[in-house]
Design a protein around this motif. Structure first.
Motif, short mmCIF file in Angstrom:
data_model
loop_
_atom_site.label_atom_id
_atom_site.label_comp_id
_atom_site.label_asym_id
_atom_site.label_seq_id
_atom_site.Cartn_x
_atom_site.Cartn_y
_atom_site.Cartn_z
N VAL A 71 -52.40 -15.35 76.74
CA VAL A 71 -53.15 -16.55 76.37
C VAL A 71 -52.41 -17.39 75.34
O VAL A 71 -52.51 -18.61 75.33
CB VAL A 71 -54.55 -16.18 75.84
N THR A 72 -51.66 -16.75 74.46
CA THR A 72 -50.88 -17.48 73.46
C THR A 72 -49.52 -16.82 73.29
O THR A 72 -49.37 -15.62 73.52
CB THR A 72 -51.63 -17.55 72.11
N VAL A 73 -48.52 -17.61 72.88
CA VAL A 73 -47.17 -17.06 72.69
C VAL A 73 -46.96 -16.65 71.24
O VAL A 73 -46.58 -15.52 70.95
CB VAL A 73 -46.10 -18.08 73.12
N VAL A 74 -47.18 -17.58 70.31
CA VAL A 74 -46.95 -17.30 68.89
C VAL A 74 -48.29 -17.36 68.16
O VAL A 74 -48.80 -18.45 67.90
CB VAL A 74 -45.96 -18.30 68.27
N PRO A 75 -48.88 -16.22 67.82
CA PRO A 75 -50.17 -16.22 67.11
C PRO A 75 -50.01 -16.59 65.64
O PRO A 75 -48.90 -16.55 65.10
CB PRO A 75 -50.64 -14.77 67.27
N SER A 76 -51.13 -16.91 65.02
CA SER A 76 -51.09 -17.42 63.65
C SER A 76 -50.50 -16.41 62.66
O SER A 76 -49.75 -16.80 61.75
CB SER A 76 -52.50 -17.82 63.20
N PHE A 77 -50.80 -15.13 62.81
CA PHE A 77 -50.34 -14.16 61.83
C PHE A 77 -48.83 -13.96 61.85
O PHE A 77 -48.25 -13.39 60.94
CB PHE A 77 -51.04 -12.81 62.02
N GLU A 135 -50.38 -20.97 67.86
CA GLU A 135 -51.80 -20.87 67.53
C GLU A 135 -52.00 -20.78 66.02
O GLU A 135 -51.22 -20.16 65.31
CB GLU A 135 -52.38 -19.62 68.19
N LEU A 136 -53.07 -21.40 65.55
CA LEU A 136 -53.47 -21.24 64.16
C LEU A 136 -54.98 -21.05 64.14
O LEU A 136 -55.73 -21.97 64.41
CB LEU A 136 -53.10 -22.46 63.31
N GLN A 137 -55.42 -19.84 63.85
CA GLN A 137 -56.85 -19.56 63.80
C GLN A 137 -57.39 -19.88 62.41
O GLN A 137 -56.79 -19.47 61.42
CB GLN A 137 -57.11 -18.08 64.12
N PRO A 138 -58.52 -20.59 62.33
CA PRO A 138 -59.08 -20.93 61.01
C PRO A 138 -59.36 -19.72 60.15
O PRO A 138 -59.31 -19.80 58.93
CB PRO A 138 -60.38 -21.65 61.40
N LEU A 139 -59.65 -18.56 60.74
CA LEU A 139 -59.97 -17.37 59.97
C LEU A 139 -58.73 -16.68 59.40
O LEU A 139 -58.84 -15.77 58.61
CB LEU A 139 -60.75 -16.38 60.84
N ILE A 140 -57.55 -17.11 59.83
CA ILE A 140 -56.31 -16.50 59.33
C ILE A 140 -55.40 -17.62 58.82
O ILE A 140 -54.38 -17.94 59.40
CB ILE A 140 -55.59 -15.69 60.42
N PRO A 141 -55.78 -18.25 57.70
CA PRO A 141 -54.98 -19.38 57.20
C PRO A 141 -53.65 -18.91 56.64
O PRO A 141 -53.50 -17.78 56.17
CB PRO A 141 -55.87 -19.95 56.09
N LEU A 142 -52.68 -19.80 56.70
CA LEU A 142 -51.39 -19.52 56.07
C LEU A 142 -51.47 -19.88 54.59
O LEU A 142 -52.06 -20.88 54.23
CB LEU A 142 -50.29 -20.33 56.75
N ASP A 143 -50.89 -19.06 53.75
CA ASP A 143 -50.96 -19.29 52.30
C ASP A 143 -49.74 -20.06 51.81
O ASP A 143 -48.67 -20.03 52.40
CB ASP A 143 -51.04 -17.95 51.57
N GLY A 144 -49.93 -20.74 50.67
CA GLY A 144 -48.81 -21.41 50.03
C GLY A 144 -48.38 -22.67 50.72
O GLY A 144 -49.15 -23.38 51.35
#
Length: 236
Positions: A32-38, A62-71
């Motif tokens: 379903v996705t190639v590069v997940p948010s994590f 993909e960028l899931q709202p529940l797994i935000p990137l920090d910094g």
């Protein structure tokens, strides 16, 4: 690999792929996705990405709202993405992705045979593609190249290095961006528009030339094309 549903486990150890430069996904019909948010913060070196013939693939980055990137935003050195044969692809870049990930190294983009794709770029990603040299889109469901974002005014787009722009058999394409804007294409040498029958105005130099209910494919302030090929188009 018709049974694979994910490439990366969400427990991937940090810095597991520090030197990964090329990623190629082909014929994975449950993916379903190639590069997940994590994983976005871990990929420091990818330059080439190819995804093709994956029947269920819906999003590349993909960028899931529940797994935000920090910094600070993550800068991916991706240069040459090639995407083809993805009939269920909804977006290449998640709509929130551009706020936390930068793609300023993109040089050549090729997208083809993605019938569910209605737009290619969020406006802020497209605005920052100052290194882009080639853009080719074929046989997709794209109605506009750039997706507008509410509350984000984008008065213009600047492409100082883009030399080749090709749109082929985009039967739903009507415009580049459906808000008033200007574009700069000073290095453009090849412009090919073929089989884009909903495009009513190919290019206009001045905004006041355009009927209010129509948008041109290109609203330009500076362009010096040496080769222009127009085929299978109407009302131009």
């Amino acid at each position: 690999m018709d049974s694979i549903e994910m490439i990366w486990d969400n427990q991937v150890v940090v810095e597991s792929f520090p030197k990964l430069k090329s990623l190629y996904v082909d014929g994975c019909n449950k993916l379903v996705t190639v590069v997940p948010s994590f994983l976005l913060g871990q990929l420091k070196s990818p330059e080439s990405l190819k995804a093709k013939a994956c029947g269920s693939l819906e999003v590349i980055f993909e960028l899931q709202p529940l797994i935000p990137l920090d910094g600070h935003p993550v800068a991916l050195p991706l240069r040459e993405p090639t995407i083809s044969g993805l009939p269920n692809l909804k977006c290449v870049w998640d709509k929130e992705l551009h706020r936390q990930v930068e793609f300023q190294c993109l040089r050549s983009i090729s997208v083809s045979e993605c019938n569910s794709l209605t737009s290619l770029f969020p406006a802020l990603i497209f605005r920052d593609l100052t290194q882009l040299e080639e853009l080719e889109i074929r046989e997709c469901g794209i109605a506009k190249l750039i997706e507008k974002e509410e509350g984000v005014p984008v008065p213009g787009f600047d492409f100082p290095k883009l030399t080749s722009l090709q749109h082929e058999h985009l039967t739903e394409l009507t415009c580049l961006y459906d808000r008033a804007h200007t574009s700069h294409w000073p290095a453009l040498k090849t412009l090919r528009v073929d089989g884009c029958n909903k495009v009513e105005i190919l290019a206009s130099r001045f905004e006041n030339e355009i009927p209010r209910h129509k948008q041109p494919l290109f609203l330009i302030e500076k362009v010096r094309p040496k080769i222009i090929c127009l085929a299978s188009m109407v009302n131009i």
